[in-house]
Design a protein around this motif. Structure first.
Motif, PDB file in Angstrom:
ATOM      1  N   GLU A 319       0.820  -1.214   0.000  1.00  0.00           N
ATOM      2  CA  GLU A 319       0.000   0.000   0.000  1.00  0.00           C
ATOM      3  C   GLU A 319       0.852   1.261   0.000  1.00  0.00           C
ATOM      4  OE1 GLU A 319      -3.564   2.027   2.678  1.00  0.00           O
ATOM      5  OE2 GLU A 319      -3.304  -0.152   2.649  1.00  0.00           O
ATOM      6  N   ASP A 320       1.794   1.355   0.915  1.00  0.00           N
ATOM      7  CA  ASP A 320       2.684   2.514   1.032  1.00  0.00           C
ATOM      8  C   ASP A 320       4.094   1.980   1.225  1.00  0.00           C
ATOM      9  OD1 ASP A 320       4.334   4.580   2.066  1.00  0.00           O
ATOM     10  OD2 ASP A 320       2.588   5.697   2.766  1.00  0.00           O
ATOM     11  N   GLU A 321       4.904   2.027   0.170  1.00  0.00           N
ATOM     12  CA  GLU A 321       6.206   1.363   0.196  1.00  0.00           C
ATOM     13  C   GLU A 321       7.163   1.961   1.218  1.00  0.00           C
ATOM     14  OE1 GLU A 321       6.960   4.803  -2.507  1.00  0.00           O
ATOM     15  OE2 GLU A 321       5.275   3.482  -2.039  1.00  0.00           O
ATOM     16  N   LEU A 322       7.051   3.254   1.489  1.00  0.00           N
ATOM     17  CA  LEU A 322       7.949   3.885   2.450  1.00  0.00           C
ATOM     18  C   LEU A 322       7.606   3.474   3.883  1.00  0.00           C
ATOM     19  CD1 LEU A 322       8.260   7.479   0.927  1.00  0.00           C
ATOM     20  CD2 LEU A 322       9.748   5.508   0.588  1.00  0.00           C
ATOM     21  N   GLU A 323       6.329   3.553   4.230  1.00  0.00           N
ATOM     22  CA  GLU A 323       5.906   3.139   5.568  1.00  0.00           C
ATOM     23  C   GLU A 323       6.107   1.646   5.761  1.00  0.00           C
ATOM     24  OE1 GLU A 323       4.868   4.807   8.434  1.00  0.00           O
ATOM     25  OE2 GLU A 323       5.858   6.347   7.225  1.00  0.00           O
ATOM     26  N   PHE A 324       5.830   0.869   4.709  1.00  0.00           N
ATOM     27  CA  PHE A 324       6.038  -0.572   4.780  1.00  0.00           C
ATOM     28  C   PHE A 324       7.498  -0.876   5.112  1.00  0.00           C
ATOM     29  CE2 PHE A 324       6.941  -4.784   3.257  1.00  0.00           C
ATOM     30  CZ  PHE A 324       5.772  -5.516   3.421  1.00  0.00           C
ATOM     31  N   THR A 325       8.400  -0.213   4.414  1.00  0.00           N
ATOM     32  CA  THR A 325       9.833  -0.443   4.613  1.00  0.00           C
ATOM     33  C   THR A 325      10.272  -0.054   6.017  1.00  0.00           C
ATOM     34  OG1 THR A 325      10.273  -0.104   2.251  1.00  0.00           O
ATOM     35  CG2 THR A 325      12.137   0.149   3.761  1.00  0.00           C
ATOM     36  N   ARG A 326       9.809   1.084   6.496  1.00  0.00           N
ATOM     37  CA  ARG A 326      10.187   1.540   7.829  1.00  0.00           C
ATOM     38  C   ARG A 326       9.652   0.595   8.921  1.00  0.00           C
ATOM     39  NH1 ARG A 326      11.692   6.719   9.065  1.00  0.00           N
ATOM     40  NH2 ARG A 326      10.285   6.723  10.883  1.00  0.00           N
ATOM     41  N   ASN A 327       8.399   0.232   8.804  1.00  0.00           N
ATOM     42  CA  ASN A 327       7.782  -0.598   9.838  1.00  0.00           C
ATOM     43  C   ASN A 327       8.304  -2.034   9.812  1.00  0.00           C
ATOM     44  OD1 ASN A 327       6.218   1.505  10.845  1.00  0.00           O
ATOM     45  ND2 ASN A 327       4.540   1.099   9.412  1.00  0.00           N
ATOM     46  N   LEU A 328       8.595  -2.540   8.628  1.00  0.00           N
ATOM     47  CA  LEU A 328       9.157  -3.888   8.525  1.00  0.00           C
ATOM     48  C   LEU A 328      10.523  -3.943   9.208  1.00  0.00           C
ATOM     49  CD1 LEU A 328       9.124  -6.791   7.360  1.00  0.00           C
ATOM     50  CD2 LEU A 328      10.146  -5.851   5.268  1.00  0.00           C
ATOM     51  N   TYR A 329      11.321  -2.930   9.001  1.00  0.00           N
ATOM     52  CA  TYR A 329      12.638  -2.870   9.644  1.00  0.00           C
ATOM     53  C   TYR A 329      12.482  -2.753  11.162  1.00  0.00           C
ATOM     54  CZ  TYR A 329      17.335  -1.121  10.765  1.00  0.00           C
ATOM     55  OH  TYR A 329      18.588  -0.944  11.305  1.00  0.00           O
ATOM     56  N   LYS A 330      11.547  -1.929  11.596  1.00  0.00           N
ATOM     57  CA  LYS A 330      11.338  -1.716  13.027  1.00  0.00           C
ATOM     58  C   LYS A 330      10.852  -2.984  13.720  1.00  0.00           C
ATOM     59  CE  LYS A 330       8.712   1.132  16.299  1.00  0.00           C
ATOM     60  NZ  LYS A 330       7.734   2.253  16.438  1.00  0.00           N
ATOM     61  N   GLU A 331       9.899  -3.668  13.102  1.00  0.00           N
ATOM     62  CA  GLU A 331       9.262  -4.799  13.778  1.00  0.00           C
ATOM     63  C   GLU A 331       9.973  -6.126  13.549  1.00  0.00           C
ATOM     64  OE1 GLU A 331       5.073  -5.046  13.019  1.00  0.00           O
ATOM     65  OE2 GLU A 331       4.829  -2.861  13.051  1.00  0.00           O
ATOM     66  N   LYS A 332      10.583  -6.306  12.374  1.00  0.00           N
ATOM     67  CA  LYS A 332      11.147  -7.618  12.031  1.00  0.00           C
ATOM     68  C   LYS A 332      12.630  -7.575  11.690  1.00  0.00           C
ATOM     69  CE  LYS A 332       7.173  -9.747  12.393  1.00  0.00           C
ATOM     70  NZ  LYS A 332       6.924 -10.775  13.431  1.00  0.00           N
ATOM     71  N   ASN A 333      13.254  -6.381  11.740  1.00  0.00           N
ATOM     72  CA  ASN A 333      14.684  -6.232  11.431  1.00  0.00           C
ATOM     73  C   ASN A 333      15.005  -6.760  10.036  1.00  0.00           C
ATOM     74  OD1 ASN A 333      17.269  -5.364  11.857  1.00  0.00           O
ATOM     75  ND2 ASN A 333      17.763  -6.827  13.471  1.00  0.00           N
TER      76      ASN A 333
END
Length: 376
Positions: A319-333
């Protein structure tokens, strides 16, 4: 020169204020760099020939290296090249950057077209050549295949396509490539296909064709206006050898070779020796293909993504590639690359690029983390 920031620099900035979940080990699915050992026989050849560092390398490359590349093209594509139809390069990145500057130097108002989204070196070359850019937009609606209007093609001096494609994993048939050859002849522009993913395929029946094959298909036996570039970086898990080539139209290559004598990109002779044994061997490449195919099978099992004809990339719609990327890194490294960093004019927005370049165990682990994140 005003170059755009490289995608990986932009990614670092995007993630700089995030503290990732320490529960997980970092997994980076961002760079198209194979994470496998370079085959031992290639390493051994490099060691055996290290004494040749005492020799200056020639710009044209040693005959044995060009012969190995010609043998590769013949074995893989059933295309017979002459020595004056191929020039070794220091990987493909340098030639993709400096060839457009050479080809467009004498054009008063140069125009270059290339696929979009893209490998950013294409754009860098256009900036260095002071060229106007026409983007060849690859979208879901056109199945990520290259097409450009006749009006735009009439204006082009140089066109760079990239199939199999980074980042979308799309391929084009020999007939589709052949239509591009016909356009290059009709409108008299130089057509280049960046084919560095041609050997990462998964089915003999659908293995990618070369633009050289397509040129022969439509009767352009001299490869007029046609050039291809390839390298062993992906196929042999040997990006550090920096061995690539440009091949095709001998008239263009004759002048380009003279230009290259001033560029200073000649490969050291030991690297040429090691590269030659890699180009001449197809068995080890088949082994790597099995690994990448298994990775895509795992991705299909976990994410439901299709297995492409070639490359080692997943172009995943979000849906939102920037937020997806940030949150994926934050939650799953886990690090992935936002698609918008690879495109212009909105292309790549709503996608992330995933590079499946790890072994089966690591791939399963990280894709499971990715799936858990998506399911939320």
């Amino acid at each position: 020169m005003n170059f755009e920031k490289y995608p990986f620099e932009r990614l670092t900035e995007l993630l700089q204020d995030i503290i990732p979940n320490e529960k997980y080990e970092l997994s980076a699915l961002t760079i198209g760099e194979p994470k496998f050992e370079t085959p031992q026989f290639i390493q051994d050849k490099l060691k055996e020939t290290s004494s040749l560092l005492k020799k200056y390398p020639s710009t044209i490359g040693e005959p044995f290296l060009r012969e190995s590349m010609i043998n590769f093209v013949k074995t893989r594509f059933n295309v017979s090249l002459q020595m004056n139809q191929i020039i070794p390069s220091f990987g493909t990145r340098e030639v993709l950057f400096n060839f457009p500057q050479f080809a467009l130097f004498n054009k008063k108002n140069p125009v270059i077209a290339f696929t979009n989204p893209f490998y950013q070196i294409y754009e860098g070359a256009a900036i260095a050549a002071r060229a106007e850019v026409i983007h060849i937009d690859l979208t879901k609606e056109n199945n990520f295949k290259a097409n450009l209007s006749d009006e735009d093609l009439k204006r082009c001096d140089l066109v760079i396509i990239n199939f199999p494609n980074n980042p979308t994993s799309a391929s084009m048939s020999i007939e589709e490539l052949g239509s591009w050859v016909e356009k290059a002849l009709k409108y008299d522009f130089i057509l280049v296909n960046d084919e560095c993913y041609s050997e990462i395929y998964f089915d003999e029946k659908t293995k990618p064709a070369s633009l050289l094959e397509a040129s022969l298909l439509v009767g352009n036996e001299s490869f007029k206006n046609i050039l291809v570039m390839n390298s062993i970086s992906k196929r042999s898990s040997a990006p550090g050898l920096r061995s690539g080539f440009i091949a095709g139209d001998e008239q263009i290559l004759k002048e380009y070779l003279q230009y290259r004598t001033y560029v200073g990109c000649a490969s050291p002779v030991p690297l040429q020796e090691a590269a030659a044994v890699a180009w001449n061997d197809q068995e080890h490449v088949a082994g790597f293909r099995k690994i990448y195919k298994k990775n895509f099978e795992i991705a299909n099992e976990i994410l439901g993504t299709p297995i492409p004809d070639a490359t080692f990339y997943i172009w995943l719609e979000v849906e939102d590639e920037l937020e997806f990327t940030r949150n994926l890194y934050k939650e799953k490294n886990v690090k992935v690359l936002p698609g918008s960093f690879l495109g212009r004019n909105g292309l790549g927005k709503g996608y992330i690029r995933i590079a499946l370049v790890e072994n089966e165990i690591k791939t399963r682990d990280v894709l499971t983390r990715l799936k858990d994140f998506i399911d939320g």
